[in-house]
Design an enzyme around this catalytic site. Structure first.
Site, PDB file in Angstrom:
ATOM      1  N   ASP A  10       0.869  -1.177   0.000  1.00 18.74           N
ATOM      2  CA  ASP A  10       0.000   0.000   0.000  1.00 18.74           C
ATOM      3  C   ASP A  10       0.905   1.225   0.000  1.00 18.74           C
ATOM      4  O   ASP A  10       2.115   1.121   0.214  1.00 18.74           O
ATOM      5  CB  ASP A  10      -0.906  -0.001   1.252  1.00 18.74           C
ATOM      6  CG  ASP A  10      -1.810   1.221   1.300  1.00 18.74           C
ATOM      7  OD1 ASP A  10      -2.369   1.579   0.245  1.00 18.74           O
ATOM      8  OD2 ASP A  10      -1.943   1.841   2.371  1.00 18.74           O
ATOM      9  N   SER A  11       0.287   2.379  -0.191  1.00 20.18           N
ATOM     10  CA  SER A  11       1.047   3.621  -0.147  1.00 20.18           C
ATOM     11  C   SER A  11       1.467   3.989   1.285  1.00 20.18           C
ATOM     12  O   SER A  11       2.317   4.853   1.458  1.00 20.18           O
ATOM     13  CB  SER A  11       0.198   4.749  -0.734  1.00 20.18           C
ATOM     14  OG  SER A  11      -1.076   4.743  -0.120  1.00 20.18           O
ATOM     15  N   CYS A  73      -3.943  -1.189  -1.928  1.00 16.60           N
ATOM     16  CA  CYS A  73      -4.274   0.202  -2.253  1.00 16.60           C
ATOM     17  C   CYS A  73      -5.391   0.283  -3.306  1.00 16.60           C
ATOM     18  O   CYS A  73      -5.263  -0.261  -4.402  1.00 16.60           O
ATOM     19  CB  CYS A  73      -3.020   0.889  -2.772  1.00 16.60           C
ATOM     20  SG  CYS A  73      -3.249   2.616  -3.163  1.00 16.60           S
ATOM     21  N   GLU A 152      -3.658   8.914   9.010  1.00 22.25           N
ATOM     22  CA  GLU A 152      -2.197   8.818   9.174  1.00 22.25           C
ATOM     23  C   GLU A 152      -1.737   9.598  10.410  1.00 22.25           C
ATOM     24  O   GLU A 152      -0.741   9.262  11.031  1.00 22.25           O
ATOM     25  CB  GLU A 152      -1.476   9.356   7.926  1.00 22.25           C
ATOM     26  CG  GLU A 152      -1.700   8.542   6.654  1.00 22.25           C
ATOM     27  CD  GLU A 152      -0.787   7.318   6.536  1.00 22.25           C
ATOM     28  OE1 GLU A 152       0.366   7.377   6.987  1.00 22.25           O
ATOM     29  OE2 GLU A 152      -1.250   6.301   5.975  1.00 22.25           O
ATOM     30  N   CYS A 184     -11.158   2.952   0.058  1.00 25.68           N
ATOM     31  CA  CYS A 184      -9.799   3.427   0.332  1.00 25.68           C
ATOM     32  C   CYS A 184      -9.306   2.670   1.557  1.00 25.68           C
ATOM     33  O   CYS A 184     -10.070   2.472   2.508  1.00 25.68           O
ATOM     34  CB  CYS A 184      -9.827   4.934   0.606  1.00 25.68           C
ATOM     35  SG  CYS A 184      -8.241   5.585   1.163  1.00 25.68           S
ATOM     36  N   HIS A 186      -7.656   3.418   4.018  1.00 19.42           N
ATOM     37  CA  HIS A 186      -7.706   4.100   5.308  1.00 19.42           C
ATOM     38  C   HIS A 186      -9.117   4.230   5.890  1.00 19.42           C
ATOM     39  O   HIS A 186      -9.277   4.452   7.079  1.00 19.42           O
ATOM     40  CB  HIS A 186      -7.121   5.508   5.169  1.00 19.42           C
ATOM     41  CG  HIS A 186      -5.655   5.529   4.901  1.00 19.42           C
ATOM     42  ND1 HIS A 186      -5.091   4.879   3.836  1.00 19.42           N
ATOM     43  CD2 HIS A 186      -4.638   6.129   5.571  1.00 19.42           C
ATOM     44  CE1 HIS A 186      -3.782   5.083   3.860  1.00 19.42           C
ATOM     45  NE2 HIS A 186      -3.484   5.835   4.893  1.00 19.42           N
TER      46      HIS A 186
END
Ligand code: DGL
Length: 268
Positions: A10-11, A73, A152, A184, A186
């Site tokens: 993932d990013s 992702c 984050e 997404c 997150h």
């Protein structure tokens, strides 16, 4: 039987939402996770850059001798999955199809909302996948880019998260959807806040759940399950150090992430 690890990337740390589901479904599989923490976010970047970055992620995972790659992702899954599959010989799975299938199965009024990064929403990948299964569905999409830095930063359960969710979701709520795809990595970490804003009548879809089932099915069908009875071993790599990766990641996974290793992703 194939005892090599499953690779996941993932990013950033959001892809741990997929790792969590994989651990639940396939507890004795080893997992190598790479989070491109130096270059997050992917969701606001051009397709060319996301293609380049994600190819480097797959190349790195290949050096770790993984048996398959799971693209956690959503941004990469929606705009580059076909490119990655054409470039690499290893099996590569994304999150869009499982998420779309789960949404179609969940809706009763055929009104589905999708939220994701700008990249995911503008690719219309979820929309196309949902319509391929259920052509009569009404779909309402919304890019919610600020959710990513909020998670984050470790602010998922704060007033800031709630106010941001309200601002983004009020218009989509007005469309009387009964199902919302958290498109997404997150966003499942914001599920509580999103559910509060949307109300109990809306089913939230976490594509990570269907993705883990999909991985299990493919490994089973291709006789590639790890049949070792020991619990899996998990290794974490990042492209930049953040204490936050270990802190937030550990909280989220419900187990300690220690010794995430830093690698130079530009070398791959
Ligand atoms: N991992 C990304 C996704 O699921 C979110 C974070 C980013 O923008 O890179 O779309």
């Amino acid at each position: 039987m194939d005892n090599r690890p499953i690779g996941v990337f993932d990013s950033g740390l959001g892809g741990l939402t997929v790792v969590k589901e994989l651990i639940d479904e396939l507890p004795n599989e080893d997992i190598i996770y790479f989070g491109d923490t130096a270059r997050i976010p992917y969701g606001t970047r051009s397709k060319e850059i996301v293609e380049k970055y994600s190819s480097q992620c797959v190349r790195f995972l290949e050096t770790q001798n993984v048996k398959m790659v799971v693209v956690a992702c959503n941004t990469v899954s929606s705009c580059c999955l076909h490119v990655l599959r054409s470039k690499f010989h290893i099996p590569i799975l994304g999150v869009i199809e499982p998420g779309a299938q789960a949404a179609v199965a969940a809706t009763n009024n055929n009104r589905i909302g999708i939220i994701g990064t700008e990249g995911t929403i503008s690719s219309r990948a979820y929309e196309k996948a949902i319509l391929s299964y259920a052509p009569n569905t009404s779909i309402y999409s919304k890019a919610c880019s600020l959710f990513v830095p909020i998670v984050e930063e470790g602010w998922a359960n704060t007033e800031i998260a709630y106010l941001t969710a309200k601002k983004y979701l009020d218009t989509i709520k007005a469309m009387e959807i009964d199902t919302l795809v958290l498109g997404c990595t997150h966003f499942p970490l914001l599920a509580k806040v999103i559910q509060t804003v949307m109300g109990d009548g809306v089913t939230l879809i976490n594509p990570a759940e269907g993705t883990a089932l999909n991985v299990k099915q493919i490994l089973t069908e291709s006789d590639m399950l790890n049949l070792d009875e020991n619990k899996g071993v998990y290794s974490f790599f990042v492209s930049d150090f953040g204490q936050k990766f270990e802190q937030i990641g550990s909280n989220f996974l419900g187990q300690n992430i220690v010794c995430a290793q830093k690698i130079d992703i530009e070398k791959y």
